[in-house]
Scaffold this active site. Structure first.
Site, PDB file in Angstrom:
ATOM      1  N   ALA A 140      15.002  -9.010  -3.092  1.00  0.00           N
ATOM      2  CA  ALA A 140      14.021  -7.939  -4.173  1.00  0.00           C
ATOM      3  C   ALA A 140      15.290  -7.295  -5.034  1.00  0.00           C
ATOM      4  O   ALA A 140      15.598  -6.880  -5.706  1.00  0.00           O
ATOM      5  CB  ALA A 140      13.347  -6.878  -3.873  1.00  0.00           C
ATOM      6  N   HIS A 167      -4.222  -3.918  -2.605  1.00  0.00           N
ATOM      7  CA  HIS A 167      -4.788  -4.338  -0.567  1.00  0.00           C
ATOM      8  C   HIS A 167      -5.011  -2.410  -0.736  1.00  0.00           C
ATOM      9  O   HIS A 167      -5.097  -1.663   0.103  1.00  0.00           O
ATOM     10  CB  HIS A 167      -3.556  -4.540  -0.104  1.00  0.00           C
ATOM     11  N   VAL A 206       0.625  -0.920  -0.294  1.00  0.00           N
ATOM     12  CA  VAL A 206      -0.084  -0.361   0.295  1.00  0.00           C
ATOM     13  C   VAL A 206       0.800   1.175  -0.005  1.00  0.00           C
ATOM     14  O   VAL A 206       0.482   2.123   0.618  1.00  0.00           O
ATOM     15  CB  VAL A 206      -1.204  -0.449   1.052  1.00  0.00           C
TER      16      VAL A 206
HETATM   17  P1  OAD Z   1       4.553 -10.815   4.718  1.00  0.00           P
HETATM   18  O1  OAD Z   1       4.418  -9.879   5.416  1.00  0.00           O
HETATM   19  O2  OAD Z   1       3.272 -11.859   5.124  1.00  0.00           O
HETATM   20  O3  OAD Z   1       6.130 -12.035   3.711  1.00  0.00           O
HETATM   21  C1  OAD Z   1       6.750 -10.856   3.570  1.00  0.00           C
HETATM   22  C2  OAD Z   1       7.516 -12.572   3.073  1.00  0.00           C
HETATM   23  O4  OAD Z   1       9.217 -10.825   2.243  1.00  0.00           O
HETATM   24  C3  OAD Z   1       8.431 -13.033   3.457  1.00  0.00           C
HETATM   25  O5  OAD Z   1       7.998 -14.350   2.744  1.00  0.00           O
HETATM   26  C4  OAD Z   1       9.405 -13.176   3.722  1.00  0.00           C
HETATM   27  O6  OAD Z   1      10.213 -13.251   3.798  1.00  0.00           O
HETATM   28  C5  OAD Z   1       9.695 -12.180   2.560  1.00  0.00           C
HETATM   29  N1  OAD Z   1      10.856 -10.935   2.396  1.00  0.00           N
HETATM   30  C6  OAD Z   1      11.692 -10.285   3.373  1.00  0.00           C
HETATM   31  N2  OAD Z   1      12.379  -9.389   2.743  1.00  0.00           N
HETATM   32  C7  OAD Z   1      12.560  -9.616   1.557  1.00  0.00           C
HETATM   33  C8  OAD Z   1      13.546  -8.630   0.695  1.00  0.00           C
HETATM   34  N3  OAD Z   1      14.278  -8.346   1.057  1.00  0.00           N
HETATM   35  N4  OAD Z   1      13.090  -9.397   0.046  1.00  0.00           N
HETATM   36  C9  OAD Z   1      12.464 -10.275  -0.986  1.00  0.00           C
HETATM   37  N5  OAD Z   1      11.743 -10.478   0.120  1.00  0.00           N
HETATM   38  C10 OAD Z   1      11.944 -10.716   1.693  1.00  0.00           C
HETATM   39  O7  OAD Z   1       4.064  -9.636   3.619  1.00  0.00           O
HETATM   40  P2  OAD Z   1       2.999 -10.136   2.555  1.00  0.00           P
HETATM   41  O8  OAD Z   1       3.194 -11.516   1.672  1.00  0.00           O
HETATM   42  O9  OAD Z   1       2.751  -8.742   0.843  1.00  0.00           O
HETATM   43  O10 OAD Z   1      -2.767  -7.728   3.593  1.00  0.00           O
HETATM   44  O11 OAD Z   1       1.553 -10.846   3.138  1.00  0.00           O
HETATM   45  C11 OAD Z   1      -0.088 -10.050   2.909  1.00  0.00           C
HETATM   46  C12 OAD Z   1      -0.451  -9.382   2.944  1.00  0.00           C
HETATM   47  O12 OAD Z   1      -1.323  -9.788   4.361  1.00  0.00           O
HETATM   48  C13 OAD Z   1      -0.860  -7.841   3.253  1.00  0.00           C
HETATM   49  O13 OAD Z   1      -0.499  -6.930   1.757  1.00  0.00           O
HETATM   50  C14 OAD Z   1      -1.278  -7.167   4.478  1.00  0.00           C
HETATM   51  C15 OAD Z   1      -0.986  -8.770   5.392  1.00  0.00           C
HETATM   52  O14 OAD Z   1      -2.243  -9.126   6.081  1.00  0.00           O
HETATM   53  C16 OAD Z   1      -3.793  -6.633   4.207  1.00  0.00           C
HETATM   54  O15 OAD Z   1      -3.432  -5.144   4.733  1.00  0.00           O
HETATM   55  C17 OAD Z   1      -4.528  -6.672   3.657  1.00  0.00           C
END
Ligand code: OAD
Length: 243
Positions: A232, A118, A102
């Site tokens: 990333a 989102h 977001v």
């Molecule tokens: P998460 O916080 O669940 O997951 C973040 C992911 O990023 C994890 O798998 C980490 O291993 C990975 N990660 C961390 N640092 C990184 C880096 N430097 N490069 C690449 N990857 C890295 O986040 P989301 O999957 O985005 O929804 O979560 C999905 C949704 O859950 C969010 O949009 C939010 C939340 O509830 C809502 O608010 C509707």
């Protein structure tokens, strides 16, 4: 499939889709959703703050949490991975970024085709959906939420909360684009939150090559033709830029 094979695939691809999650912004200093619950907020459950019920029960508390996160987003800058994606736009007939984030960092990096599944934390709109909405944070105070000038209800952040549906037009465009893509990059998402987490399997069923970029294992690894256990900012320039 090897990294070299994916680079070759990208050289020949015309349609590419990229699904990003909170890990995409981690190297810009934006905490992931769960990491955002530090300090004062560490006693709260995110699912208790990011809901319509929480906002109606305690609008000032929820507004304040979003204000702090908004300040963090405004202070953050896109990193080399965001910039590599923006520069790659010209290489393909279509390069669409489908983000769960977001923070608006893809657009700030220069990407033009961005689907914000989102919503956007810098936007706000009337809680009672009377039609008033703002696309900039300039007028937003940090304390209690301001009143809607149209109907007097509180303004709410322009994000999708737990228990709310995604914009159906945005979601169906995302589903269509991943199904049409030849390559889908899945960057920095745990793959736990649906419907976003369902997009890679739609892509795979439709014949796309799926590449997961995440330094940690994720729920989407089983769908990937290649998992790059990198961040990333490391992986995207290496994958997308010549050299
Ligand atoms: P998460 O916080 O669940 O997951 C973040 C992911 O990023 C994890 O798998 C980490 O291993 C990975 N990660 C961390 N640092 C990184 C880096 N430097 N490069 C690449 N990857 C890295 O986040 P989301 O999957 O985005 O929804 O979560 C999905 C949704 O859950 C969010 O949009 C939010 C939340 O509830 C809502 O608010 C509707």
């Amino acid at each position: 499939m090897t990294l070299a094979a994916v680079r070759t695939l990208l050289q020949d691809a015309r349609r590419v889709a990229v699904l990003t999650g909170a890990g995409m912004s981690a190297e810009s200093g934006v905490p992931t959703f769960r990491d955002a619950l530090t300090g004062l907020w560490s006693n709260f459950d995110p699912e208790q703050l990011a809901t319509p019920q929480a906002f109606r029960a305690n609008p000032a508390l929820v507004w304040r949490w979003y204000s702090e996160r908004r300040d963090g987003v405004l202070a953050a800058q896109p990193h080399a991975g965001h910039l590599a994606l923006a520069r790659a736009t010209e290489r393909f007939d279509s390069l669409t970024l489908i983000t769960q984030n977001v923070d608006g960092l893809h657009a700030r990096a220069g990407s033009t085709d961005v689907l914000e599944l989102h919503g956007n934390i810098l936007h706000s709109r009337c809680l009672d959906e009377c039609g008033v909405h703002y696309d900039h944070p300039d007028h937003l105070p940090a304390g209690a939420p301001p009143r809607c000038p149209g109907c007097g209800a509180p303004l709410r952040p322009g994000v999708v909360w737990f228990g709310e549906s995604l914009d159906p037009a945005v979601l169906s465009r995302a589903e269509r684009l991943v199904a049409q893509a030849q390559v889908v990059l899945v960057v920095g998402t745990s793959g736990l939150v649906y419907p976003a987490a369902g997009l890679p399997s739609i892509a795979r069923r439709a014949g796309a090559k799926v590449v997961v970029i995440n330094p940690e294992p994720s729920a989407l690894d089983r769908l990937a033709h290649l998992v790059l256990p990198q961040t990333a900012a490391q992986a995207l320039p290496a994958l997308l830029e010549p050299g």
